[in-house]
Design a protein around this motif. Structure first.
Motif, PDB file in Angstrom:
ATOM      1  N   ILE A   1       0.850  -1.185   0.000  1.00 32.43           N
ATOM      2  CA  ILE A   1       0.000   0.000   0.000  1.00 32.43           C
ATOM      3  C   ILE A   1       0.889   1.239   0.000  1.00 32.43           C
ATOM      4  O   ILE A   1       1.701   1.436   0.901  1.00 32.43           O
ATOM      5  N   LEU A   2       0.732   2.064  -1.032  1.00 36.40           N
ATOM      6  CA  LEU A   2       1.497   3.305  -1.173  1.00 36.40           C
ATOM      7  C   LEU A   2       0.645   4.493  -0.763  1.00 36.40           C
ATOM      8  O   LEU A   2      -0.547   4.363  -0.466  1.00 36.40           O
ATOM      9  N   GLY A   3       1.271   5.673  -0.760  1.00 35.05           N
ATOM     10  CA  GLY A   3       0.524   6.889  -0.494  1.00 35.05           C
ATOM     11  C   GLY A   3      -0.454   7.195  -1.613  1.00 35.05           C
ATOM     12  O   GLY A   3      -0.302   6.711  -2.740  1.00 35.05           O
TER      13      GLY A   3
ATOM     14  N   SER B   1      -0.886   9.619  -3.521  1.00 35.43           N
ATOM     15  CA  SER B   1      -0.365  10.271  -4.725  1.00 35.43           C
ATOM     16  C   SER B   1       0.818   9.523  -5.331  1.00 35.43           C
ATOM     17  O   SER B   1       1.448  10.018  -6.267  1.00 35.43           O
ATOM     18  N   GLU B   2       1.128   8.339  -4.831  1.00 31.15           N
ATOM     19  CA  GLU B   2       2.285   7.581  -5.302  1.00 31.15           C
ATOM     20  C   GLU B   2       1.861   6.432  -6.201  1.00 31.15           C
ATOM     21  O   GLU B   2       0.737   5.916  -6.090  1.00 31.15           O
ATOM     22  N   SER B   3       2.769   5.996  -7.075  1.00 33.39           N
ATOM     23  CA  SER B   3       2.499   4.849  -7.943  1.00 33.39           C
ATOM     24  C   SER B   3       3.807   4.133  -8.242  1.00 33.39           C
ATOM     25  O   SER B   3       4.891   4.630  -7.938  1.00 33.39           O
ATOM     26  N   LEU B   4       3.687   2.973  -8.873  1.00 34.05           N
ATOM     27  CA  LEU B   4       4.865   2.194  -9.250  1.00 34.05           C
ATOM     28  C   LEU B   4       5.197   2.330 -10.729  1.00 34.05           C
ATOM     29  O   LEU B   4       6.030   1.589 -11.238  1.00 34.05           O
ATOM     30  N   ASN B   5       4.561   3.256 -11.420  1.00 31.91           N
ATOM     31  CA  ASN B   5       4.827   3.463 -12.845  1.00 31.91           C
ATOM     32  C   ASN B   5       6.304   3.777 -13.073  1.00 31.91           C
ATOM     33  O   ASN B   5       6.847   4.740 -12.524  1.00 31.91           O
ATOM     34  N   GLY B   6       6.957   2.943 -13.884  1.00 30.85           N
ATOM     35  CA  GLY B   6       8.366   3.144 -14.177  1.00 30.85           C
ATOM     36  C   GLY B   6       9.298   2.746 -13.053  1.00 30.85           C
ATOM     37  O   GLY B   6      10.509   2.929 -13.162  1.00 30.85           O
TER      38      GLY B   6
ATOM     39  N   MET C   1      -1.410  -3.574 -10.101  1.00 30.53           N
ATOM     40  CA  MET C   1      -2.244  -2.574  -9.435  1.00 30.53           C
ATOM     41  C   MET C   1      -3.678  -3.075  -9.360  1.00 30.53           C
ATOM     42  O   MET C   1      -4.244  -3.540 -10.354  1.00 30.53           O
ATOM     43  N   LYS C   2      -4.261  -2.994  -8.171  1.00 34.54           N
ATOM     44  CA  LYS C   2      -5.631  -3.437  -7.950  1.00 34.54           C
ATOM     45  C   LYS C   2      -6.501  -2.230  -7.618  1.00 34.54           C
ATOM     46  O   LYS C   2      -6.174  -1.439  -6.737  1.00 34.54           O
ATOM     47  N   LYS C   3      -7.608  -2.114  -8.340  1.00 39.37           N
ATOM     48  CA  LYS C   3      -8.543  -1.022  -8.078  1.00 39.37           C
ATOM     49  C   LYS C   3      -9.758  -1.566  -7.338  1.00 39.37           C
ATOM     50  O   LYS C   3     -10.493  -2.412  -7.839  1.00 39.37           O
ATOM     51  N   HIS C   4      -9.944  -1.096  -6.131  1.00 36.57           N
ATOM     52  CA  HIS C   4     -11.083  -1.482  -5.308  1.00 36.57           C
ATOM     53  C   HIS C   4     -11.958  -0.253  -5.116  1.00 36.57           C
ATOM     54  O   HIS C   4     -11.490   0.882  -5.269  1.00 36.57           O
ATOM     55  N   ALA C   5     -13.212  -0.459  -4.776  1.00 41.98           N
ATOM     56  CA  ALA C   5     -14.108   0.671  -4.542  1.00 41.98           C
ATOM     57  C   ALA C   5     -13.578   1.601  -3.452  1.00 41.98           C
ATOM     58  O   ALA C   5     -13.813   2.813  -3.479  1.00 41.98           O
ATOM     59  N   LEU C   6     -12.832   1.034  -2.501  1.00 41.41           N
ATOM     60  CA  LEU C   6     -12.295   1.837  -1.399  1.00 41.41           C
ATOM     61  C   LEU C   6     -11.010   2.565  -1.776  1.00 41.41           C
ATOM     62  O   LEU C   6     -10.683   3.595  -1.195  1.00 41.41           O
ATOM     63  N   GLY C   7     -10.247   2.011  -2.725  1.00 41.04           N
ATOM     64  CA  GLY C   7      -8.985   2.643  -3.102  1.00 41.04           C
ATOM     65  C   GLY C   7      -8.054   1.677  -3.818  1.00 41.04           C
ATOM     66  O   GLY C   7      -8.374   0.494  -4.007  1.00 41.04           O
ATOM     67  N   ILE C   8      -6.890   2.177  -4.205  1.00 41.74           N
ATOM     68  CA  ILE C   8      -5.913   1.406  -4.977  1.00 41.74           C
ATOM     69  C   ILE C   8      -4.866   0.786  -4.069  1.00 41.74           C
ATOM     70  O   ILE C   8      -4.411   1.404  -3.115  1.00 41.74           O
ATOM     71  N   TYR C   9      -4.501  -0.449  -4.380  1.00 38.66           N
ATOM     72  CA  TYR C   9      -3.376  -1.100  -3.718  1.00 38.66           C
ATOM     73  C   TYR C   9      -2.630  -1.941  -4.740  1.00 38.66           C
ATOM     74  O   TYR C   9      -3.054  -2.072  -5.890  1.00 38.66           O
TER      75      TYR C   9
END
Length: 280
Positions: free
Chosen positions: A252-254, A256-261, A268-276
């Motif tokens: 679980i990242l912040g 505004s953070e992502s693992l792109n690049g 990446m998993k998109k859930h109704a509650l948020g991304i993990y």
């Protein structure tokens, strides 16, 4: 400048040398225009260590002549911005998604709060676990181990005591959770109750070092910390986190953070509650 006051001027050479030292030792990446930040955070140490100037203090640190001073410098330069149940959704995911899945495991469930600062995130995870446990129809049958780590020795001391003032308690903590999970002290502060503290252990860790001694985890919170690192260091940190997780493990990242690049070890998993992120 008053007579006898230390010289806190910072030459371009001193700043450049210190930038390199700080990134090498802690991973913290300073921009080219952060001289004011360095001066404001390190100037008190010039007086504390009886240096004539900020330049002299930096030379002592960079040449690794005083490990105690070095520790204080790292503490001073570390940003410890945090609050309880930050962004909300990661803790909702714990209760609604991850704990139900992990309750079927045959061994202790392990969760790591990397860069835990003054402990709010790690304790928020523990409180979420106890709230899940209070739902009698969703009892968690496995023990849980929560590890919080940080590079700053000073914040780890506060983590271990679990004591917080009114300002810290007012950042993201509801009145009902204060009543349930804290006890009032005579000095006006509040302390995390023993049943919460017993679920968490805190360790000193530089994210640039090895994580092997921490063992394997089911979930890793590494939130709002990668922004302070260079791209190369981000890749190294995420690679080591991936090695600390089994296939299917959660990162679980912040918000505004992502693992792109940065990494292809996760989906990446998109859930109704948020991304993990889930390890492949």
């Amino acid at each position: 400048m008053n007579k006898g006051a230390p010289n806190t001027e910072l030459s371009p050479t001193d700043y450049s040398t210190f930038k390199h030292f700080l990134e090498e030792q802690s991973g913290i990446l300073l921009g080219d225009n952060k001289q004011y930040l360095v001066k404001s955070r390190l100037s008190p140490l010039v007086t504390k260590y009886h240096n004539a100037s900020l330049s002299q203090l930096m030379q002592t640190v960079v040449l690794r002549r005083d490990p105690v001073l070095e520790k204080d410098v790292i503490n001073a330069m570390t940003t410890n911005e945090t609050l309880w149940f930050r962004d909300g959704y990661p803790f909702e995911l714990l209760i609604d998604v991850f704990f139900p899945e992990l309750s079927q495991k045959g061994k202790p469930v392990r969760i790591w709060s990397a860069a835990s600062s003054t402990g709010q995130e790690a304790y928020s995870i523990a409180m979420s676990y106890l709230e899940y446990q209070s739902q009698t129809y969703k009892r968690f049958s496995r023990p849980i181990e929560i590890v919080g780590s940080d590079i700053s020795w000073s914040v780890l001391k506060q983590c271990e005591t679990g004591c917080y003032d009114k300002l810290a308690l007012g950042r993201g903590l509801s009145d009902s959770r204060k009543r349930q999970f804290f006890e009032s002290l005579k000095d006006g502060t509040m302390r995390v109750r023993p049943e919460v503290r017993s679920l968490v252990q805190f360790k000193h860790l530089n994210l640039l070092d090895s994580y092997l001694l921490l063992g394997q985890f089911d979930i890793v919170f590494c939130r709002n910390v990668l922004i302070y690192f260079s791209v190369d260091n981000k890749r190294q940190i995420i690679a080591k986190i991936a090695s600390s997780l089994p296939p299917g493990g959660i990162l679980i990242l912040g918000a505004s953070e992502s693992l792109n690049g940065i990494s292809d070890a996760f989906v990446m998993k998109k859930h109704a509650l948020g991304i993990y992120y889930q390890k492949k």
